[in-house]
Design an enzyme around this catalytic site. Sequence first.
Site, PDB file in Angstrom:
ATOM      1  N   HIS A  35       0.798  -1.231   0.000  1.00 55.27           N
ATOM      2  CA  HIS A  35       0.000   0.000   0.000  1.00 55.27           C
ATOM      3  C   HIS A  35       0.829   1.278   0.000  1.00 55.27           C
ATOM      4  CE1 HIS A  35       0.953   0.177   4.280  1.00 55.27           C
ATOM      5  NE2 HIS A  35       0.567   1.438   4.252  1.00 55.27           N
TER       6      HIS A  35
HETATM    7  C1  UD1 Z   1      -2.272   6.215   4.942  1.00 57.10           C
HETATM    8  C2  UD1 Z   1      -0.991   6.792   5.542  1.00 57.10           C
HETATM    9  C3  UD1 Z   1       0.096   5.726   5.582  1.00 57.10           C
HETATM   10  C4  UD1 Z   1      -0.388   4.485   6.299  1.00 57.10           C
HETATM   11  C5  UD1 Z   1      -1.708   4.007   5.686  1.00 57.10           C
HETATM   12  C6  UD1 Z   1      -2.260   2.876   6.500  1.00 57.10           C
HETATM   13  C7  UD1 Z   1      -0.610   9.186   5.084  1.00 57.10           C
HETATM   14  C8  UD1 Z   1       0.139  10.158   4.276  1.00 57.10           C
HETATM   15  N1  UD1 Z   1      -0.498   7.891   4.709  1.00 57.10           N
HETATM   16  O1  UD1 Z   1      -1.993   5.854   3.613  1.00 57.10           O
HETATM   17  O2  UD1 Z   1       1.211   6.234   6.267  1.00 57.10           O
HETATM   18  O3  UD1 Z   1       0.579   3.489   6.192  1.00 57.10           O
HETATM   19  O4  UD1 Z   1      -2.658   5.080   5.701  1.00 57.10           O
HETATM   20  O5  UD1 Z   1      -3.172   2.116   5.785  1.00 57.10           O
HETATM   21  O6  UD1 Z   1      -1.277   9.553   6.017  1.00 57.10           O
HETATM   22  N2  UD1 Z   1      -9.317   5.108   0.468  1.00 57.10           N
HETATM   23  C9  UD1 Z   1     -10.525   4.473   0.374  1.00 57.10           C
HETATM   24  N3  UD1 Z   1     -11.166   4.185   1.536  1.00 57.10           N
HETATM   25  C10 UD1 Z   1     -10.687   4.501   2.764  1.00 57.10           C
HETATM   26  C11 UD1 Z   1      -9.460   5.161   2.844  1.00 57.10           C
HETATM   27  C12 UD1 Z   1      -8.784   5.460   1.674  1.00 57.10           C
HETATM   28  O7  UD1 Z   1     -11.006   4.177  -0.704  1.00 57.10           O
HETATM   29  O8  UD1 Z   1     -11.337   4.188   3.787  1.00 57.10           O
HETATM   30  C13 UD1 Z   1      -8.568   5.381  -0.796  1.00 57.10           C
HETATM   31  C14 UD1 Z   1      -8.821   6.773  -1.337  1.00 57.10           C
HETATM   32  O9  UD1 Z   1      -8.885   6.670  -2.721  1.00 57.10           O
HETATM   33  C15 UD1 Z   1      -7.558   7.519  -0.960  1.00 57.10           C
HETATM   34  C16 UD1 Z   1      -6.489   6.421  -0.947  1.00 57.10           C
HETATM   35  O10 UD1 Z   1      -7.171   5.249  -0.530  1.00 57.10           O
HETATM   36  O11 UD1 Z   1      -7.253   8.548  -1.864  1.00 57.10           O
HETATM   37  C17 UD1 Z   1      -5.336   6.714  -0.021  1.00 57.10           C
HETATM   38  O12 UD1 Z   1      -5.795   6.981   1.310  1.00 57.10           O
HETATM   39  P1  UD1 Z   1      -4.946   7.927   2.300  1.00 57.10           P
HETATM   40  O13 UD1 Z   1      -5.558   7.915   3.638  1.00 57.10           O
HETATM   41  O14 UD1 Z   1      -4.702   9.250   1.666  1.00 57.10           O
HETATM   42  O15 UD1 Z   1      -3.533   7.246   2.339  1.00 57.10           O
HETATM   43  P2  UD1 Z   1      -3.167   5.725   2.553  1.00 57.10           P
HETATM   44  O16 UD1 Z   1      -2.526   5.228   1.318  1.00 57.10           O
HETATM   45  O17 UD1 Z   1      -4.325   4.989   3.096  1.00 57.10           O
HETATM   46  N1  UDP Z   2      -4.198  -4.983   8.712  1.00 53.87           N
HETATM   47  C1  UDP Z   2      -5.447  -5.563   8.803  1.00 53.87           C
HETATM   48  N2  UDP Z   2      -6.060  -5.989   7.659  1.00 53.87           N
HETATM   49  C2  UDP Z   2      -5.490  -5.865   6.425  1.00 53.87           C
HETATM   50  C3  UDP Z   2      -4.202  -5.295   6.345  1.00 53.87           C
HETATM   51  C4  UDP Z   2      -3.588  -4.842   7.504  1.00 53.87           C
HETATM   52  O1  UDP Z   2      -5.990  -5.706   9.897  1.00 53.87           O
HETATM   53  O2  UDP Z   2      -6.112  -6.262   5.419  1.00 53.87           O
HETATM   54  C5  UDP Z   2      -3.533  -4.521   9.945  1.00 53.87           C
HETATM   55  C6  UDP Z   2      -2.202  -5.185  10.209  1.00 53.87           C
HETATM   56  O3  UDP Z   2      -2.369  -6.404  10.918  1.00 53.87           O
HETATM   57  C7  UDP Z   2      -1.469  -4.128  11.016  1.00 53.87           C
HETATM   58  C8  UDP Z   2      -1.998  -2.832  10.458  1.00 53.87           C
HETATM   59  O4  UDP Z   2      -3.230  -3.156   9.806  1.00 53.87           O
HETATM   60  O5  UDP Z   2      -1.808  -4.213  12.390  1.00 53.87           O
HETATM   61  C9  UDP Z   2      -1.035  -2.228   9.501  1.00 53.87           C
HETATM   62  O6  UDP Z   2      -1.637  -1.204   8.810  1.00 53.87           O
HETATM   63  P1  UDP Z   2      -1.147  -0.716   7.383  1.00 53.87           P
HETATM   64  O7  UDP Z   2      -0.380  -1.778   6.720  1.00 53.87           O
HETATM   65  O8  UDP Z   2      -2.349  -0.184   6.691  1.00 53.87           O
HETATM   66  O9  UDP Z   2      -0.237   0.547   7.743  1.00 53.87           O
HETATM   67  P2  UDP Z   2       1.259   0.765   8.244  1.00 53.87           P
HETATM   68  O10 UDP Z   2       1.503  -0.093   9.430  1.00 53.87           O
HETATM   69  O11 UDP Z   2       2.172   0.464   7.098  1.00 53.87           O
HETATM   70  O12 UDP Z   2       1.293   2.218   8.552  1.00 53.87           O
END
Ligand code: UD1
Ligand code: UDP
Length: 391
Positions: free
Chosen positions: A234
């Site tokens: 991701h």
């Molecule tokens: C964010 C964090 C990242 C973290 C990740 C955990 C920032 C800059 N990034 O990344 O550090 O590791 O969360 O998962 O804060 N979207 C949906 N549904 C949702 C949420 C997001 O469809 O519920 C889609 C949207 O199109 C959005 C994209 O995912 O534009 C990215 O979401 P965003 O929260 O901006 O960043 P993440 O990639 O989720």
């Molecule tokens: N996680 C989850 N379901 C998923 C993917 C991740 O419950 O389908 C959990 C995972 O076990 C961990 C956390 O989400 O506890 C990690 O989040 P993510 O990878 O989104 O973000 P990061 O840790 O890289 O910021």
Amino acid sequence: MKIFSVIGARPQFIKLAPIVRAFNQDEGRSGSGKIIHGIVHTGQHYDYLMNKVFFENLGLPEPDFNLEVGSASHAKQTGVMLELIEQVLENERPDWVLVYGDTNSTLAGALAAVKMGISVGHIEAGLRSFNRRMPEEINRILADRCAEALFCPTENACRILKNEGCPLIVNEGKLIKNIARSGIGGETRRPFAVNVGDVMYDASLMALKAGKRLSGILSSLGLKRGEYYLATIHRAENTDVRSRLEILIESLAELGRKAPVVFPVHPRTKQRLEQFHIKVPFSQGLKLCDPVGYTDMLILEESARCILTDSGGIQKEAFFFGIPCLTLRDETEWIETVASGDNVLTGISKESILTAALGISSKAKKGRIAGPFGDGKAAEKVKDVLVQLAG
Ligand code: UD1
Ligand code: UDP
């Protein structure tokens, strides 16, 4: 003492859970030690499988405020969060704001609070990838600069903060009150860093037992323990660059021709696959699915032959459970997991990913536990520090 937690993204709901439990253990206490805890959810993540399922799995209370900010560019998302968090803090005037990890919600919470003169505690302080092109690296550096209490998950994180000039590194929680008050004239508190351990380790201990009892994920996906790979992707550096995403998808498809590969797809990744018109090549064993809830995820991790991921949290969980991990990145913040030989940085190369993955035997599980990540009581230590400072 009134403490507000600002959260908004999937891993932050998980980090919050042990904090809520530790603060609740205080219920019924009187005096300055009694904690009133409020939760501000920015709404950064909002899909059921990215949000509510974690509140359900972890028995978290409904947030006191949901700002429903949703998705947007970095500046817009962070800007709207700042404005709305400020309004909440203006009305509620907590003594402390706790922020978690390195997302845009972390930065907005820290910046809004510190500018209002509210003390900031950063949970998971001191992490660095030393790659300033990652949005998370900017968020965590700035959150650390805003914070007065830097709650480090490891000794290495404390060392990093020391090298960056953090005025105080405190090893013994019980000394914090005296030392932190020894600032100029004893009136201002200096920022201090303390290694409390990792709240994600606490959370995994809380949830794994229940997961083993409740989760039916292995049978519903037709998986056998130790015989499948688990993959997640991701990180923006992997999803937002077409060529990197293509290499990763091709690698998983190739691996899926040899063994089952479960791939819960993050919404960012799903969106980029569609946007770049990347077709997932046919592969017998590659199973793409929606993101899964936390308890199901822990079971999937704990029973995997090997985990392939660019997630920070999942690298650690692999380590907690003794499962070999291949990190699909060029560097990692969690250097302890690499130093022990449990985690290998593959970079974005099909050859190195496949060679490493296929070299792992089905009996590679080590059954390791936390090691450098504490004793499962990180959240209690956070609470103890805050209570001492109030006393
Ligand atoms: C964010 C964090 C990242 C973290 C990740 C955990 C920032 C800059 N990034 O990344 O550090 O590791 O969360 O998962 O804060 N979207 C949906 N549904 C949702 C949420 C997001 O469809 O519920 C889609 C949207 O199109 C959005 C994209 O995912 O534009 C990215 O979401 P965003 O929260 O901006 O960043 P993440 O990639 O989720
Ligand atoms: N996680 C989850 N379901 C998923 C993917 C991740 O419950 O389908 C959990 C995972 O076990 C961990 C956390 O989400 O506890 C990690 O989040 P993510 O990878 O989104 O973000 P990061 O840790 O890289 O910021």
